[in-house]
Design a protein around this motif. Structure first.
Motif, PDB file in Angstrom:
ATOM      1  N   GLY A 136     -23.160  -4.753   1.937  1.00  0.00           N
ATOM      2  CA  GLY A 136     -23.202  -6.128   1.444  1.00  0.00           C
ATOM      3  C   GLY A 136     -24.610  -6.595   1.137  1.00  0.00           C
ATOM      4  O   GLY A 136     -25.598  -5.875   1.317  1.00  0.00           O
ATOM      5  N   ARG A 137     -24.696  -7.825   0.660  1.00  0.00           N
ATOM      6  CA  ARG A 137     -25.990  -8.389   0.281  1.00  0.00           C
ATOM      7  C   ARG A 137     -26.853  -8.648   1.513  1.00  0.00           C
ATOM      8  O   ARG A 137     -26.358  -8.862   2.609  1.00  0.00           O
ATOM      9  CB  ARG A 137     -25.785  -9.703  -0.476  1.00  0.00           C
ATOM     10  N   GLY A 138     -28.159  -8.625   1.283  1.00  0.00           N
ATOM     11  CA  GLY A 138     -29.088  -8.900   2.371  1.00  0.00           C
ATOM     12  C   GLY A 138     -29.592  -7.658   3.079  1.00  0.00           C
ATOM     13  O   GLY A 138     -30.464  -7.748   3.944  1.00  0.00           O
ATOM     14  N   TRP A 139     -29.043  -6.500   2.729  1.00  0.00           N
ATOM     15  CA  TRP A 139     -29.467  -5.257   3.355  1.00  0.00           C
ATOM     16  C   TRP A 139     -30.054  -4.309   2.298  1.00  0.00           C
ATOM     17  O   TRP A 139     -29.518  -4.189   1.207  1.00  0.00           O
ATOM     18  CB  TRP A 139     -28.297  -4.558   4.046  1.00  0.00           C
ATOM     19  N   THR A 140     -31.138  -3.642   2.675  1.00  0.00           N
ATOM     20  CA  THR A 140     -31.728  -2.608   1.832  1.00  0.00           C
ATOM     21  C   THR A 140     -31.614  -1.285   2.576  1.00  0.00           C
ATOM     22  O   THR A 140     -32.119  -1.155   3.696  1.00  0.00           O
ATOM     23  CB  THR A 140     -33.204  -2.898   1.540  1.00  0.00           C
TER      24      THR A 140
ATOM     25  N   ALA B 256     -31.630   1.096   7.364  1.00  0.00           N
ATOM     26  CA  ALA B 256     -31.191  -0.146   6.730  1.00  0.00           C
ATOM     27  C   ALA B 256     -32.067  -1.278   7.238  1.00  0.00           C
ATOM     28  O   ALA B 256     -32.361  -1.366   8.435  1.00  0.00           O
ATOM     29  CB  ALA B 256     -29.726  -0.430   7.047  1.00  0.00           C
ATOM     30  N   VAL B 257     -32.497  -2.137   6.325  1.00  0.00           N
ATOM     31  CA  VAL B 257     -33.368  -3.255   6.679  1.00  0.00           C
ATOM     32  C   VAL B 257     -32.688  -4.549   6.249  1.00  0.00           C
ATOM     33  O   VAL B 257     -32.252  -4.689   5.105  1.00  0.00           O
ATOM     34  CB  VAL B 257     -34.745  -3.135   5.995  1.00  0.00           C
ATOM     35  N   GLY B 258     -32.607  -5.487   7.181  1.00  0.00           N
ATOM     36  CA  GLY B 258     -32.002  -6.776   6.890  1.00  0.00           C
ATOM     37  C   GLY B 258     -32.541  -7.830   7.842  1.00  0.00           C
ATOM     38  O   GLY B 258     -33.561  -7.611   8.517  1.00  0.00           O
ATOM     39  N   LYS B 259     -31.874  -8.951   7.933  1.00  0.00           N
ATOM     40  CA  LYS B 259     -32.338 -10.032   8.798  1.00  0.00           C
ATOM     41  C   LYS B 259     -32.214  -9.687  10.274  1.00  0.00           C
ATOM     42  O   LYS B 259     -32.785 -10.371  11.121  1.00  0.00           O
ATOM     43  CB  LYS B 259     -31.569 -11.313   8.478  1.00  0.00           C
ATOM     44  N   ALA B 260     -31.456  -8.638  10.588  1.00  0.00           N
ATOM     45  CA  ALA B 260     -31.374  -8.176  11.979  1.00  0.00           C
ATOM     46  C   ALA B 260     -32.551  -7.283  12.347  1.00  0.00           C
ATOM     47  O   ALA B 260     -32.717  -6.911  13.508  1.00  0.00           O
ATOM     48  CB  ALA B 260     -30.064  -7.420  12.200  1.00  0.00           C
TER      49      ALA B 260
ATOM     50  N   LYS C  47     -16.258   1.516  12.062  1.00  0.00           N
ATOM     51  CA  LYS C  47     -16.807   0.356  12.774  1.00  0.00           C
ATOM     52  C   LYS C  47     -18.295   0.165  12.512  1.00  0.00           C
ATOM     53  O   LYS C  47     -18.905  -0.747  13.078  1.00  0.00           O
ATOM     54  CB  LYS C  47     -16.567   0.501  14.282  1.00  0.00           C
ATOM     55  N   LEU C  48     -18.883   1.006  11.676  1.00  0.00           N
ATOM     56  CA  LEU C  48     -20.326   0.941  11.436  1.00  0.00           C
ATOM     57  C   LEU C  48     -20.737  -0.386  10.821  1.00  0.00           C
ATOM     58  O   LEU C  48     -21.676  -1.036  11.288  1.00  0.00           O
ATOM     59  CB  LEU C  48     -20.752   2.102  10.538  1.00  0.00           C
TER      60      LEU C  48
ATOM     61  N   MET D  15     -23.144  -3.319  12.605  1.00  0.00           N
ATOM     62  CA  MET D  15     -24.423  -3.764  12.068  1.00  0.00           C
ATOM     63  C   MET D  15     -24.449  -5.265  11.821  1.00  0.00           C
ATOM     64  O   MET D  15     -25.474  -5.926  12.027  1.00  0.00           O
ATOM     65  CB  MET D  15     -24.728  -3.006  10.775  1.00  0.00           C
ATOM     66  N   LEU D  16     -23.332  -5.815  11.393  1.00  0.00           N
ATOM     67  CA  LEU D  16     -23.280  -7.254  11.123  1.00  0.00           C
ATOM     68  C   LEU D  16     -23.301  -8.084  12.397  1.00  0.00           C
ATOM     69  O   LEU D  16     -23.535  -9.295  12.349  1.00  0.00           O
ATOM     70  CB  LEU D  16     -22.029  -7.586  10.302  1.00  0.00           C
TER      71      LEU D  16
END
Length: 233
Positions: A104-108, A125-129, A178-179, A183-184
């Protein structure tokens, strides 16, 4: 206007063909998919039609039941198709990367930032988390890959939280299906600009696939990978 209508008409057969193909692929794994979808549609329609007779509006509730029956069947079909797809991908090299590409959006995502000869691999993976390292392969071997990748990143992004996930069916591993959910669930601690800055720093650092001088064609027997990713002079 005519061009838009012709484009839409051309797209519809493509969508129907895609749905039919998805159904055939799902049915290979889930033999009862057809009966389940019919049952869901009929039960949904029947319940709303019965309510319609009770309140004196069978026509209105019947039409609503028909629409909701199709909707319920579509939702169930989507979930079972996704489950079947995960079942087919489970255990195959690169399966986790395919899930990350559709998170989904927000992840690179960057596949294969670390890998060994046994095809154990770590994706990033890089995101707001923060940064999430996703490993797939032998649990004992990927631990070494994860530790090395964390050490390398700490030199550049020590102020960013790093999570690690091991994909698999064993103990302390996350099932492929469940990955995305796992992550979310990570808490969001970075802002948008911080995510962008983190990605820029990681790109500057490079990864195994861009820095390692791999020979073209099959790797010669007995050849060892050079340390540090330096190119031979």
């Amino acid at each position: 206007m005519a061009r838009k209508e012709s484009a839409a008409d051309a797209a519809n057969p493509g969508r129907l063909k895609q749905i039919a193909l998805t159904y055939k692929m799902t049915r290979k794994v889930d033999k009862t998919i057809g009966l389940v979808l019919v049952a869901v549609g009929i039960v949904t329609f029947g319940v709303l039609l019965a309510i319609g007779f009770l309140i004196g509006h069978p026509v209105y509730l019947g039409i609503l039941g028909l629409l909701l029956g199709f909707l319920a069947a579509a939702i169930v079909f989507g979930r079972r198709a996704e489950r079947a797809a995960f079942g087919q991908m489970e255990g195959q090299p690169g399966a986790a990367a395919a899930v990350l590409d559709n998170i989904g959006r927000g992840w690179t995502t960057t596949p294969a930032v670390a890998m060994n000869r046994s095809q154990d691999v770590v994706h990033r993976a890089v995101g707001k988390a923060g940064i999430v390292l996703v490993a797939e392969g032998n649990p004992n071997r990927v631990k070494t890959l994860l530790a090395a990748e964390k050490k390398k990143m700490n030199r550049v992004v020590a102020d960013v939280p790093v999570h690690d996930v091991m994909v698999g069916t064993g103990e302390h591993q996350i099932a492929l299906k469940k990955l995305r959910t796992t992550m979310l669930k990570f808490p969001r601690v970075l802002s948008g600009p911080q995510v962008t800055a983190t990605n820029d720093r990681l790109r500057a650092m490079g990864d195994l696939m861009s820095n390692m001088p791999l020979p073209k064609g099959p790797m010669p027997k007995g050849m060892r990978m050079p340390k540090g990713g330096q190119k031979p002079r």
